[in-house]
Scaffold this active site. Structure first.
Site, PDB file in Angstrom:
ATOM      1  N   LYS A   1      48.179  30.763  41.322  1.00  0.00           N
ATOM      2  CA  LYS A   1      49.620  30.890  41.016  1.00  0.00           C
ATOM      3  C   LYS A   1      50.403  31.307  42.261  1.00  0.00           C
ATOM      4  CE  LYS A   1      48.997  34.069  37.875  1.00  0.00           C
ATOM      5  NZ  LYS A   1      47.533  34.241  38.012  1.00  0.00           N
TER       6      LYS A   1
ATOM      7  N   ARG B   1      39.173  36.082  48.711  1.00  0.00           N
ATOM      8  CA  ARG B   1      40.616  36.076  49.039  1.00  0.00           C
ATOM      9  C   ARG B   1      40.943  37.135  50.103  1.00  0.00           C
ATOM     10  NH1 ARG B   1      45.070  36.645  44.463  1.00  0.00           N
ATOM     11  NH2 ARG B   1      43.845  38.441  43.839  1.00  0.00           N
TER      12      ARG B   1
ATOM     13  N   ARG C   1      53.657  38.104  30.751  1.00  0.00           N
ATOM     14  CA  ARG C   1      52.210  38.193  30.605  1.00  0.00           C
ATOM     15  C   ARG C   1      51.808  38.683  29.220  1.00  0.00           C
ATOM     16  NH1 ARG C   1      50.459  38.907  36.300  1.00  0.00           N
ATOM     17  NH2 ARG C   1      48.246  39.324  36.331  1.00  0.00           N
TER      18      ARG C   1
ATOM     19  N   ARG D   1      40.134  42.079  34.504  1.00  0.00           N
ATOM     20  CA  ARG D   1      41.415  41.343  34.557  1.00  0.00           C
ATOM     21  C   ARG D   1      41.325  40.035  33.778  1.00  0.00           C
ATOM     22  NH1 ARG D   1      42.015  40.817  40.702  1.00  0.00           N
ATOM     23  NH2 ARG D   1      43.776  39.459  40.221  1.00  0.00           N
TER      24      ARG D   1
ATOM     25  N   ARG E   1      42.168  42.763  48.399  1.00  0.00           N
ATOM     26  CA  ARG E   1      42.825  43.583  47.388  1.00  0.00           C
ATOM     27  C   ARG E   1      41.808  44.453  46.650  1.00  0.00           C
ATOM     28  NH1 ARG E   1      46.892  39.630  44.147  1.00  0.00           N
ATOM     29  NH2 ARG E   1      46.018  40.794  42.405  1.00  0.00           N
TER      30      ARG E   1
END
Ligand code: AP5
Length: 218
Positions: free
Chosen positions: A15, A129, A90, A173, A162
């Protein structure tokens, strides 16, 4: 009437990567709820201190706090023509609140691209990431590597991993997404604005699919 696009998809679907490219091409403001929380954590503000605990545990920040933050963001002049929302809404309560806010701002949701990717790929994407410290530019050590390891290609700042990308937090998550956010897929399908996008394609192909589907809606 201002144009709004809502980007849906699980953690790691792409996203943020796509929202940055597509919002620029469409001339819409990019609003990432996760980025706004991270900026508040960096400052740090009271909002950041509150959000940090939830984010570190992989849980959602409470609806009232998140909705107030997005409302404040939508009031800024760069949203006059519309915005691309990345990470909000969300929950069903956030989706209803957004509809109410858009009535006030004379806006409407024209397209809701839902980027879907198999779960195993999500975990691999988040494990590899690297995010830029200064502006949140997104890289992947295998699929979108920076030219120089550890440095952002765009602004030269340090890249970091992160806190919430650790394996256990990622699983939480994804579970939270399935329970609280996935019901929005049906919600927007019923409103006839949902467009399914195959997020397992290469980054450029996902962008092309998104541009085609979003332009149709605008
Ligand atoms: P947020 O920052 O929104 O995280 P998220 O939704 O979990 O999404 P991610 O940023 O992890 O993934 P992404 O889909 O943007 O993927 P990306 O493009 O980076 O939220 C973080 C936290 O904030 C939440 O857990 C919650 O606590 C809180 N929060 C935020 N919004 C909230 C709300 N509305 N209500 C309550 N709480 C909220 O890509 C991932 C990786 O894959 C990258 O390395 C990228 O380079 C790579 N990649 C991207 N596309 C491809 C591709 N096509 N092929 C191969 N690799 C790819």
């Amino acid at each position: 009437m201002a144009d709004f696009v809502v980007m849906l998809g699980p953690p790691g679907a792409g996203k943020g990567t796509q929202a940055r490219i597509v919002s620029e091409r469409l001339g819409l403001a990019h609003i990432s709820s996760g980025d706004i929380f991270r900026e508040n954590i960096k400052s740090p503000t009271e909002l950041g201190k509150l959000a940090k605990g939830y984010m570190d545990r992989g849980e959602l920040v409470p609806d009232d706090v998140t909705i107030a933050m997005i409302r404040e963001r939508l009031e800024r002049p760069d949203c006059e023509k519309g915005a691309l929302l990345d990470g909000f809404p969300r929950t069903p309560a956030q989706a209803r609140a957004l509809e109410e806010m858009l009535k006030e701002f004379d806006g409407e949701i024209n397209a809701v691209p839902y980027i879907h990717v198999p779960e195993a790929a999500l975990i691999e994407r988040l494990a590899g990431r690297w995010t830029c410290r200064a502006h949140g530019h997104i890289f992947h050590e295998r699929y979108n590597p920076p030219k120089e390891a550890g440095r952002c290609d765009i602004d030269g700042s340090e890249l970091y991993q992160r806190e919430d990308d650790q394996a256990e937090t990622v699983k939480r998550r994804i579970r939270v997404y399935m329970e609280q956010t996935a019901p929005l897929i049906e919600y927007y399908r019923q409103k006839d604005v949902l467009v399914e996008i195959d997020g397992a394609q290469a980054i450029e192909q996902v962008t092309a699919s998104l541009m085609e589907s979003v332009r149709r809606g605008l």
